[in-house]
Scaffold this motif. Structure first.
Motif, short mmCIF file in Angstrom:
data_model
loop_
_atom_site.label_atom_id
_atom_site.label_comp_id
_atom_site.label_asym_id
_atom_site.label_seq_id
_atom_site.Cartn_x
_atom_site.Cartn_y
_atom_site.Cartn_z
N LEU A 1 0.84 -1.19 0.00
CA LEU A 1 0.00 0.00 0.00
C LEU A 1 0.88 1.24 0.00
CD1 LEU A 1 -2.75 -0.89 2.66
CD2 LEU A 1 -3.02 -0.86 0.19
N ALA A 2 0.69 2.11 -1.00
CA ALA A 2 1.39 3.39 -1.03
C ALA A 2 0.83 4.30 0.05
CB ALA A 2 1.22 4.03 -2.41
N PRO A 3 1.50 5.41 0.38
CA PRO A 3 0.98 6.34 1.38
C PRO A 3 -0.44 6.79 1.03
CG PRO A 3 3.24 6.89 0.84
CD PRO A 3 2.82 5.82 -0.13
N ARG A 4 -1.37 6.68 2.01
CA ARG A 4 -2.77 7.09 1.88
C ARG A 4 -3.54 6.33 0.79
NH1 ARG A 4 -3.66 9.78 6.59
NH2 ARG A 4 -2.00 11.28 6.98
N GLU A 5 -3.00 5.20 0.34
CA GLU A 5 -3.64 4.49 -0.78
C GLU A 5 -4.82 3.65 -0.29
OE1 GLU A 5 -2.63 1.43 -4.49
OE2 GLU A 5 -1.19 1.66 -2.86
N VAL A 6 -5.84 3.55 -1.13
CA VAL A 6 -6.97 2.65 -0.92
C VAL A 6 -6.92 1.59 -2.02
CG1 VAL A 6 -9.47 2.40 -0.85
CG2 VAL A 6 -8.40 4.46 0.10
N LYS A 7 -6.88 0.33 -1.64
CA LYS A 7 -6.78 -0.74 -2.64
C LYS A 7 -7.93 -1.72 -2.42
CE LYS A 7 -2.81 -1.84 -4.23
NZ LYS A 7 -1.40 -2.31 -4.40
N VAL A 8 -8.55 -2.19 -3.52
CA VAL A 8 -9.67 -3.12 -3.47
C VAL A 8 -9.26 -4.45 -4.10
CG1 VAL A 8 -12.05 -3.58 -4.15
CG2 VAL A 8 -11.37 -1.25 -3.52
N LEU A 9 -9.44 -5.53 -3.36
CA LEU A 9 -9.15 -6.88 -3.84
C LEU A 9 -10.47 -7.58 -4.15
CD1 LEU A 9 -6.60 -7.95 -1.06
CD2 LEU A 9 -6.12 -6.69 -3.17
N HIS A 10 -10.58 -8.17 -5.33
CA HIS A 10 -11.78 -8.91 -5.71
C HIS A 10 -11.48 -10.41 -5.63
CE1 HIS A 10 -14.15 -5.45 -7.07
NE2 HIS A 10 -12.98 -4.93 -7.45
N GLU A 11 -12.33 -11.15 -4.90
CA GLU A 11 -12.09 -12.57 -4.67
C GLU A 11 -13.35 -13.38 -4.97
OE1 GLU A 11 -9.24 -13.82 -3.98
OE2 GLU A 11 -8.10 -12.05 -3.34
N GLN A 12 -13.17 -14.68 -5.18
CA GLN A 12 -14.28 -15.60 -5.43
C GLN A 12 -14.05 -16.92 -4.72
OE1 GLN A 12 -14.82 -16.13 -9.67
NE2 GLN A 12 -16.38 -14.53 -9.75
N ILE A 13 -15.14 -17.52 -4.23
CA ILE A 13 -15.13 -18.91 -3.78
C ILE A 13 -16.01 -19.67 -4.77
CG2 ILE A 13 -15.61 -20.50 -1.89
CD1 ILE A 13 -15.46 -18.15 0.04
N LEU A 14 -15.45 -20.62 -5.46
CA LEU A 14 -16.16 -21.30 -6.54
C LEU A 14 -17.15 -22.34 -5.98
CD1 LEU A 14 -13.16 -21.83 -8.98
CD2 LEU A 14 -14.87 -20.00 -9.00
N PRO A 15 -18.21 -22.65 -6.75
CA PRO A 15 -19.21 -23.62 -6.28
C PRO A 15 -18.60 -24.95 -5.85
CG PRO A 15 -20.03 -22.50 -8.22
CD PRO A 15 -18.61 -22.06 -8.04
N GLY A 16 -17.65 -25.45 -6.61
CA GLY A 16 -17.03 -26.72 -6.27
C GLY A 16 -16.30 -26.69 -4.94
N GLN A 17 -15.96 -25.47 -4.48
CA GLN A 17 -15.24 -25.35 -3.21
C GLN A 17 -16.18 -25.27 -2.01
OE1 GLN A 17 -13.07 -21.84 -4.72
NE2 GLN A 17 -11.17 -22.93 -4.27
N TYR A 18 -17.45 -24.87 -2.22
CA TYR A 18 -18.35 -24.74 -1.06
C TYR A 18 -19.52 -25.72 -1.06
CZ TYR A 18 -21.62 -21.99 -4.03
OH TYR A 18 -22.49 -21.58 -5.00
N GLU A 19 -19.88 -26.31 -2.20
CA GLU A 19 -21.11 -27.11 -2.27
C GLU A 19 -21.11 -28.31 -1.33
OE1 GLU A 19 -22.62 -26.27 -6.84
OE2 GLU A 19 -21.54 -28.12 -6.37
N ASP A 20 -19.98 -28.98 -1.19
CA ASP A 20 -19.95 -30.20 -0.39
C ASP A 20 -19.92 -29.93 1.12
OD1 ASP A 20 -20.00 -31.74 -2.65
OD2 ASP A 20 -17.82 -31.91 -2.79
N VAL A 21 -19.63 -28.70 1.52
CA VAL A 21 -19.51 -28.43 2.95
C VAL A 21 -20.60 -27.50 3.48
CG1 VAL A 21 -17.03 -28.80 3.05
CG2 VAL A 21 -17.90 -26.52 2.50
N VAL A 22 -21.28 -26.77 2.60
CA VAL A 22 -22.20 -25.76 3.09
C VAL A 22 -23.64 -26.27 3.06
CG1 VAL A 22 -23.08 -23.43 2.80
CG2 VAL A 22 -20.66 -23.90 2.46
N GLY A 23 -24.23 -26.48 1.90
CA GLY A 23 -25.61 -26.91 1.82
C GLY A 23 -26.54 -25.94 2.52
N ASP A 24 -27.32 -26.45 3.50
CA ASP A 24 -28.24 -25.60 4.25
C ASP A 24 -27.53 -24.74 5.30
OD1 ASP A 24 -30.55 -26.27 2.93
OD2 ASP A 24 -31.01 -27.95 4.25
#
Length: 684
Positions: A531-554
């Motif tokens: 981060l540069a001085p006074r900088e604002v940085k935005v990170l865009h992330e994803q969790i793919l269906p194959g990574q959450y379907e088997d553990v989350v469900g309801d």
């Protein structure tokens, strides 16, 4: 000739209509409401009734309590006592009719009455009858009187509704059939009062106390769970439901109450908060007490009564199970409408009752009735259980980050807004939610809409330990997550200082049940961001269906980010708990405008698989007053993107707005897919 009583006619059609209890007609029992007259007709033989020489007397009994009433020719009604009278303008000597009126404070329950005819020669002829007496929200002198007809239709007569679950940023509407008019439900609700510990201990006192809806509601609240008695439901939050039924599988109260009664009043396995609340709503509506199901999102369970909930995280954003206190993503209870003469003025109206066994009240697992007005005004000096409910909607959250060895607190912050973020119930006459948060707490800008909220933990000078934070972190979802699609979110990092920084960023996702701490991490990501001085940085992330379907469900997801400033060792955390919206079942009626009683209709249920792998399961379709019993269909494996259509038939038995509902329990993934269709049944 001697006078004889051939028959006692309880005039079911007329009385049920007058008392708005027609839905209970399948029980063939006379069901009436207190404070309103009901007609009884005698069929005589031998000779007609002679008003000059013959007289009538009625003995009304509940248990061993009774009252004897002379039948008069005066129609004047006294709301404070039992009365029996003849309408002289409508009197048939061979078929004499009389009316019985109970006081507006009469006890709820099953009554018998004895009709005695006394003749001039001292002959006494007797006959017996039975009736069930309920509270009367249509009568202005009854303690449960609610003033508007649309409220009475929704909160007393409606046999279907919606329960709200999920999270406040992604509310899930779950259809529920209250089933109060289904065969055997009325009998089960009255049996619930009979087998309560209060009745078994002192029948006379219990019958007398049943005049009071405050007393009735506490008995029912305790009897819905089985922790202290032969109650209806056994709770289970372990995730292991092999000995019973997964709470998510229930679709209505009728099956539960019928199974409980059929088993000789053994507890039904299993329930969780929404099941407890929905079954209690059924019982209260049957007894004539206006009732609605309420959901509190981000509901605090404050075990030490300090109005503070502690949440612990590791330095890498993993939530730790170190506190007895907890935040339930949602918790469901009921509100019942009644006057509170025991509390003085100003506390009438909606009262919180919670049958989910959490804490004891008066030594028993029950909660309430706690006036909603008292909760809003923090009147913790009043009955019943107001401090507990107040904490559920108003507690502060302290978020604590522990060192790697969990031996040192490295950061503490607090959130005063998250608990009780949304409190809602079903809107009157509409299949959507009504925001009632402002009834419970003073909100800054009450609104009827739900706004998504970035779940950041604000810095607070009282907890900063004198170290100004050089980095801020924010976490938010791009949109409400939908099953089969990636979970997209962004992390915003803010450098507040005028020097460059290399910030360590830890992302962590854990599955969690709505009322538990999260399980192990199923997705994580770590990195270093410049981060540069006074900088604002935005990170865009994803969790793919194959990574959450088997553990989350309801279940839900607890997502957290921790930003570490290596130079100052400051740690800043932001978190979000969210659900992933399951797909919906689509229900269509073939000829929607011509649905009428006793005419077979056709509907189709459609499901499209949004998941990344094949799914199979069992489809259940039900509808109170539409289908005699549930219909089940097995769904063969359906490939991703595939669609299945199931045709079903139903035959309505009652007029009114009814709910046809379907639920699909998938066998190879922890998901229950639901859908509903409101059906308007009209006369021919």
């Amino acid at each position: 000739m001697e006078l004889k009583i051939q028959n006692v006619n309880l005039e079911l059609p007329e009385n049920l209509q007058r008392h708005r209890t027609t839905g209970f007609s399948s029980s063939r029992v006379l069901v009436v409401r207190r404070g309103t007259p009901f007609r009884v007709t005698l069929q005589l033989a031998g000779r007609p009734f002679n008003p000059q020489t013959d007289s009538l007397r009625i003995k009304v009994m509940i248990g061993h309590l009774y009252v004897v009433l002379p039948v008069t020719f005066s129609k004047r009604e006294l709301s404070s006592q039992w009365k029996a009278f003849i309408d002289p303008e409508d009197f048939n000597l061979w078929r004499p009719s009389f009316f019985i009126t109970s006081p507006t404070s009469a006890s709820v329950g099953n009554y018998t009455f004895q009709v005695s005819v006394f003749t001039q020669n001292s002959q006494r002829i007797c006959a017996l009858g039975k009736f069930t007496l309920l509270c009367n929200p249509w009568c202005s002198e009854d303690a449960v009187y609610i003033p508007f007809e649309d409220q009475r239709q929704e909160y007393v007569q409606s046999d279907s509704g919606l329960l709200f679950m999920g999270t406040c940023m992604n509310v899930v509407s779950r259809p529920w059939s209250f089933d109060q008019y289904e065969p055997s439900v009325l009998e089960a609700c009255l049996n619930l009062l009979q087998i309560s510990p209060q009745h078994q201990k002192n029948k006379r006192m219990d019958y007398m106390n049943r005049s009071n809806p405050v007393y009735i509601s506490r008995v029912v609240s305790a009897m819905i769970n089985c922790e202290d008695d032969r109650g209806v439901l056994k709770g289970n939050w372990s995730g292991d439901f092999k000995q019973g039924i997964n709470p998510s599988m229930w679709t209505g109260s009728g099956d539960i109450l019928e199974q409980w009664a059929r088993s000789g009043f053994s507890p039904v396995k299993y329930g969780q908060c929404w099941v407890y609340a929905a079954v209690m709503c059924t019982v209260m509506r049957v007894l004539g007490i206006p009732c609605r199901v309420v959901t509190n999102f981000n509901s605090a369970h404050d075990t030490n009564e300090n109005l503070v909930i502690e949440e612990y995280y590791s330095e890498t954003g993993q939530k730790l199970n170190l506190s007895r206190d907890s935040i339930w993503n949602f918790h469901v209870w009921v509100e019942c409408w009644m006057s509170r003469n025991d509390l003085g003025t100003g506390m009438d109206g909606w009262q919180v009752l919670d049958p989910t066994p959490q804490e004891r009240s008066g030594g028993v697992f029950c909660c309430g009735p706690a006036p909603v007005k008292a909760i809003r005004n923090r009147r913790i000096d009043l009955f019943y259980d107001i401090p507990f409910v107040y904490a559920e909607v108003n507690a502060d959250i302290h978020t604590i980050i522990l060192s790697r060895a969990q031996s040192e607190v490295v950061s503490v912050s607090k959130d005063t807004e998250r608990v009780g973020a949304l409190i809602c119930t079903k809107a009157i006459g509409l299949p959507r939610l009504q925001n009632i948060t402002g009834d419970y707490k003073h909100v800054k800008s009450p609104t009827s809409t739900i706004t998504s909220r970035t779940s950041t933990i604000s810095d607070d000078s009282a907890f900063s330990r004198g170290k100004p934070k050089g980095v801020l972190v924010f976490l938010a979802l791009d949109k409400s997550p939908i099953a089969g699609e990636p979970v997209s979110f962004f992390v915003k990092l803010v450098n507040k200082q005028s020097v460059a920084k290399m910030v360590k960023v830890h992302l962590n996702a854990q599955a969690k049940e709505y009322n538990h701490g999260p399980s192990d991490t199923f997705w994580e990501k770590h990195g270093v961001i410049e981060l540069a001085p006074r900088e604002v940085k935005v990170l865009h992330e994803q969790i793919l269906p194959g990574q959450y379907e088997d553990v989350v469900g309801d279940d839900l997801i607890n997502l957290a980010v921790v930003a570490v400033d290596p130079t100052s060792q400051d740690r800043v955390l932001a978190s979000e708990e969210f659900n992933i919206a399951a797909p919906q079942l689509n229900i269509q009626i073939a000829d929607e405008g011509s649905v009428m009683p006793n005419k077979e209709q056709t509907a189709t249920v459609t499901f499209t698989n949004p998941f990344s792998h094949p799914v199979s399961g069992v489809l259940a379709v039900a509808g109170a007053s539409l289908m005699h019993s549930k219909a089940y269909f097995r769904m063969l494996p359906l490939h991703p993107g595939g669609t299945v259509v199931q045709q079903i038939t139903f035959t309505p038995s009652m007029l009114g707005n009814k709910m046809l509902q379907a639920s699909l329990s998938l066998t190879n993934i922890n998901v229950t897919v639901t859908g509903f269709k409101m059906v308007s049944v009209r006369s021919a």
